[in-house]
Design a protein around this motif. Structure first.
Motif, short mmCIF file in Angstrom:
data_model
loop_
_atom_site.label_atom_id
_atom_site.label_comp_id
_atom_site.label_asym_id
_atom_site.label_seq_id
_atom_site.Cartn_x
_atom_site.Cartn_y
_atom_site.Cartn_z
N GLU A 169 0.83 -1.22 0.00
CA GLU A 169 0.00 0.00 0.00
C GLU A 169 0.86 1.25 0.00
OE1 GLU A 169 -3.13 -1.36 3.22
OE2 GLU A 169 -3.65 0.62 2.47
N VAL A 173 4.33 0.11 9.51
CA VAL A 173 3.84 1.43 9.10
C VAL A 173 2.42 1.59 9.64
CG1 VAL A 173 3.27 2.92 7.16
CG2 VAL A 173 5.23 1.37 7.02
N LEU A 174 2.21 2.63 10.43
CA LEU A 174 0.91 2.84 11.05
C LEU A 174 -0.03 3.61 10.13
CD1 LEU A 174 2.16 3.93 14.58
CD2 LEU A 174 1.28 1.69 13.93
N ALA A 175 0.50 4.62 9.46
CA ALA A 175 -0.35 5.48 8.65
C ALA A 175 0.50 6.27 7.67
CB ALA A 175 -1.15 6.43 9.54
N ILE A 176 -0.17 6.76 6.62
CA ILE A 176 0.46 7.64 5.65
C ILE A 176 -0.06 9.05 5.91
CG2 ILE A 176 0.66 8.15 3.18
CD1 ILE A 176 0.05 5.11 2.71
N LEU A 201 -18.19 -5.87 18.57
CA LEU A 201 -17.61 -6.15 17.25
C LEU A 201 -17.27 -7.63 17.10
CD1 LEU A 201 -17.33 -3.11 16.55
CD2 LEU A 201 -15.19 -3.75 15.48
N ARG A 221 -17.52 -10.76 19.59
CA ARG A 221 -17.66 -10.33 20.98
C ARG A 221 -19.13 -10.27 21.37
NH1 ARG A 221 -13.41 -7.14 19.23
NH2 ARG A 221 -11.46 -7.46 20.36
N ARG A 259 -15.30 -12.39 24.47
CA ARG A 259 -15.31 -13.07 23.18
C ARG A 259 -16.14 -14.35 23.34
NH1 ARG A 259 -11.67 -11.75 19.40
NH2 ARG A 259 -10.40 -9.96 19.96
N PRO A 310 -4.72 5.70 7.77
CA PRO A 310 -4.16 4.52 8.43
C PRO A 310 -4.07 3.34 7.47
CG PRO A 310 -6.41 4.90 9.15
CD PRO A 310 -6.05 6.05 8.27
N LEU A 311 -3.16 2.42 7.74
CA LEU A 311 -2.93 1.28 6.84
C LEU A 311 -3.72 0.05 7.29
CD1 LEU A 311 -0.61 2.75 5.36
CD2 LEU A 311 0.50 0.53 5.28
N GLY A 312 -4.22 -0.67 6.30
CA GLY A 312 -4.81 -1.98 6.53
C GLY A 312 -5.98 -1.94 7.49
N ARG A 366 -6.10 -0.67 10.44
CA ARG A 366 -5.91 0.32 11.51
C ARG A 366 -6.93 1.45 11.38
NH1 ARG A 366 -0.65 -1.10 10.25
NH2 ARG A 366 0.54 -1.98 11.97
N SER A 393 -7.93 0.70 4.76
CA SER A 393 -8.59 0.17 3.57
C SER A 393 -9.23 -1.20 3.81
CB SER A 393 -7.57 0.06 2.44
OG SER A 393 -6.51 -0.80 2.84
N ILE A 432 -3.65 5.57 17.17
CA ILE A 432 -3.84 4.65 16.06
C ILE A 432 -4.04 3.25 16.64
CG2 ILE A 432 -2.82 3.68 13.96
CD1 ILE A 432 -1.36 6.27 13.52
N GLN A 475 -8.40 -2.52 14.35
CA GLN A 475 -9.83 -2.76 14.59
C GLN A 475 -10.03 -3.81 15.68
OE1 GLN A 475 -13.31 -2.83 11.67
NE2 GLN A 475 -12.86 -4.98 11.93
N SER A 476 -9.10 -4.77 15.80
CA SER A 476 -9.26 -5.82 16.81
C SER A 476 -9.17 -5.28 18.23
CB SER A 476 -8.20 -6.90 16.60
OG SER A 476 -6.92 -6.32 16.63
#
Lengths: 94, 94, 94, 94, 94, 94, 94
Positions: E57, E89-92, F6, F9, F85, G5-7, G9, G45, G83, G86-87
């Motif tokens: 990404e 990488v946390l964020a762009i 979510l 859970r 969970r 944020p990536l992936g 996050r 994303s 940051i 989601q988990s």
């Protein structure tokens, strides 16, 4: 029985026999070895393996040998049960 | 034999030979090295690999070499057995 | 050879060479470095990867380099062997 | 070269340059930082990912940067090499 | 740039700004917090997820925020870079 | 109820009963054993297993037994709930 | 907002309320419990599960409850954000 275990879990009643030392003394509870045999009272709906629900090999009524210290003790209506995962069951005694 | 091991587990009888020191003294039990050979008495229904049940490579009657300290000792009708997973079996002696 | 290793395991004979210090003294066993070379005597039926049995890359007769301290020593008919997993084999010497 | 690494492993020769302090003193071996650059001498047959053999990205002759302390040192015919997994290779210097 | 990172790795240049305390004193290097921002100089060929190569990404030129202490510092031609995995990488920053 | 948990859970209200010692003394909070029963107030959208969303076995209104010390306590509008969970749920009491 | 944020996050702004003890004293920052509620400012994303990109359940603008101590604090243009993955999100407050 009124407990339904989830997934690959089973509910058992631990089978204890009266324990006597050679001299005939009945041992109090804390001196006994942790029991390893039980009778299956309820079984879960199955284990999910690679996206498919596989029914458990263990059936209600089976006498089983299980790993020492496995599972969680629960008390329901003053009765003590043990909730195990099927993977803690070593063998079925036939 | 009246134990049916679960899944990828097997029940073995440990093969022990009388152990003597060079001077001919029979060693008491605690001084002997933990045995590593056994004979297979019962095998489980198979190992589940990627959702498919694969029969075990080990058969009843095989003489096996297994990892030291592996498995769980169980006593049934005053006989001692060892319940292992197939992954604790290193090799079959032919 | 009369041992059949299981799955992705192999049986090797460790290759040792006489070790001398620069001054010509033969070192006793405990002062030598743990050997890292061996010859393959028997190979298992293969490794299961994503549900399929893949034959091992290592063949009987190969000279191999393996990770120090890997494997389990076994003694059969007074001969010492080492049982390794193929993943402990670093390279084949050609 | 006569070593064939297994699977996702590679054999490299560590690239060392003479190290001098600012005052021009050549540092003895133990005072130097562990090297991180190497040249690839041999590559394995590939990495198995989800059941398929994927050829390695690293080729023979590549100059690479690798993780400090990664890999296993081996000595063959009095030459020292390092056997790494491809995952220990950080980057290729072009 | 002449480094090609492998797989899901990227090469970044850490972005540092001159740090002053409120009283205007420029802090020496060891008193500064470890930086968390960088600019991407090179990206690997992609991450293998379930057997398929997925492009990264992160693109060359992106300004990124990354996990403190992540990655490996490398020095090439007297310039210091950091090699990270994309998962660090946390964020762009846009 | 205005919380949506979510994934796999669930939100439960812990079921406590007044605890008295045999002599009739009401125990203060810290002397009571950590409760293990609860009522399900809200359930997540399901667990993702091998790429497919599987609805939870536990339903709103179920009385459950859960692992001691599992989950995270949250306070919403001065009410205390527990977010677990589904894997922390041992069994459903019917 | 100018962070992507990536992936899997997300970027959140922590929701803090002024905290008073029962006696009306405003507690200084270090005596307050670590907050557990936040508002979502940006989402990644999606999460890759078994080779497929699954969009996140959490949306921009959601008020969420998250695990204490989860995530990484970042400061952008003198504003502090968190940051999270989601988990780490336990539930959405509706």
């Amino acid at each position: 029985m009124n407990i339904k275990p989830l997934g690959d879990r089973i509910v058992i009643k631990v089978l204890e026999k009266e324990e006597r030392t050679k001299g005939g003394i009945v041992l109090p509870d804390t001196a006994k070895e942790k029991p390893q045999k039980g009778e299956v009272l309820a079984v879960g709906s199955g284990e999910i393996i690679d996206g498919q629900k596989v029914p458990l090999e263990v059936k209600v009524g089976d006498k089983i040998i299980f790993s020492k210290y496995a599972g969680t003790e629960v008390k329901i209506d003053d009765e003590e049960y043990l909730i195990l995962r099927q993977s803690d069951v070593l063998a079925i005694i036939q």
